[in-house]
Design a protein around this motif. Sequence first.
Motif, PDB file in Angstrom:
ATOM      1  N   SER A  54     -23.139 -14.988  17.830  1.00  0.00           N
ATOM      2  CA  SER A  54     -23.035 -16.259  18.556  1.00  0.00           C
ATOM      3  C   SER A  54     -21.839 -17.071  18.100  1.00  0.00           C
ATOM      4  CB  SER A  54     -24.309 -17.094  18.358  1.00  0.00           C
ATOM      5  OG  SER A  54     -25.393 -16.500  18.993  1.00  0.00           O
ATOM      6  N   LEU A 101     -19.377 -16.557  21.007  1.00  0.00           N
ATOM      7  CA  LEU A 101     -19.875 -17.606  21.902  1.00  0.00           C
ATOM      8  C   LEU A 101     -19.541 -19.014  21.427  1.00  0.00           C
ATOM      9  CD1 LEU A 101     -23.365 -15.967  22.517  1.00  0.00           C
ATOM     10  CD2 LEU A 101     -21.297 -15.732  23.914  1.00  0.00           C
ATOM     11  N   THR A 116     -28.350 -12.073  22.807  1.00  0.00           N
ATOM     12  CA  THR A 116     -27.078 -12.591  22.300  1.00  0.00           C
ATOM     13  C   THR A 116     -25.985 -11.540  22.441  1.00  0.00           C
ATOM     14  OG1 THR A 116     -28.225 -14.074  20.784  1.00  0.00           O
ATOM     15  CG2 THR A 116     -25.924 -13.580  20.272  1.00  0.00           C
ATOM     16  N   ARG A 165     -24.835 -11.488  26.002  1.00  0.00           N
ATOM     17  CA  ARG A 165     -23.956 -12.631  26.279  1.00  0.00           C
ATOM     18  C   ARG A 165     -22.579 -12.412  25.656  1.00  0.00           C
ATOM     19  NH1 ARG A 165     -26.667 -17.350  23.858  1.00  0.00           N
ATOM     20  NH2 ARG A 165     -24.818 -18.463  24.562  1.00  0.00           N
ATOM     21  N   ALA A 166     -22.538 -11.880  24.442  1.00  0.00           N
ATOM     22  CA  ALA A 166     -21.259 -11.590  23.785  1.00  0.00           C
ATOM     23  C   ALA A 166     -20.494 -10.530  24.570  1.00  0.00           C
ATOM     24  CB  ALA A 166     -21.493 -11.139  22.344  1.00  0.00           C
ATOM     25  N   VAL A 195     -18.740 -11.949  27.535  1.00  0.00           N
ATOM     26  CA  VAL A 195     -17.476 -12.590  27.156  1.00  0.00           C
ATOM     27  C   VAL A 195     -16.411 -11.525  26.948  1.00  0.00           C
ATOM     28  CG1 VAL A 195     -16.311 -13.885  25.311  1.00  0.00           C
ATOM     29  CG2 VAL A 195     -18.534 -14.660  26.158  1.00  0.00           C
ATOM     30  N   ARG A 243     -13.675 -19.239  23.534  1.00  0.00           N
ATOM     31  CA  ARG A 243     -14.902 -19.926  23.131  1.00  0.00           C
ATOM     32  C   ARG A 243     -14.621 -21.406  22.922  1.00  0.00           C
ATOM     33  NH1 ARG A 243     -15.657 -18.337  16.846  1.00  0.00           N
ATOM     34  NH2 ARG A 243     -13.581 -18.945  16.242  1.00  0.00           N
TER      35      ARG A 243
END
Length: 163
Positions: free
Chosen positions: A69, A73, A102, A105-106, A109, A122
């Motif tokens: 994160s 993120l 997580t 989500r990473a 990105v 970020r």
Amino acid sequence: MPTSTRRRDTPPPRTGRSESEVLRGFLDYLRASIAAKVDGTPEPQVRAAGTPSGTNLLGLLHHLTHVESSIFLGEDVTDWQATFQAAPADGVADVVARYRETVERADAVLDGCPDLAAPVPRPRPGRPAPSVRWALTHMIEETGRHAGHADILRELIDGRTGR
């Protein structure tokens, strides 16, 4: 002493034509390895300190969730030591699910970052973002280090070995 449960090791990935594919392949391999070590480990052993420093399986995965994160993120972590302990109310399935979410989500990105030399996008005012290459390399190192810890802790708990 736990009885040894040997599993066949899953070899590291052999695919990837680009530097990005190789780096992400190794990171995914390590992510899956540590999540598998934690998933299915019974309470209270999953929280039991396996070392004098208090290192435990659930805490390792909880910590890696925060590292992912932070790096990918932009989460601001003010107390890294605290990330090594999962909340008492968080069960194994909760921590594993949070880690996997997580990671997803990473990865989203990273999917938008074709240039490894570019900074990780970020929102973190006042702090420069590392390059995507550095972030991937750091996450491989960090995840690999803690996956090794997890290998030892899981073997001490129930003899389970292998990836």
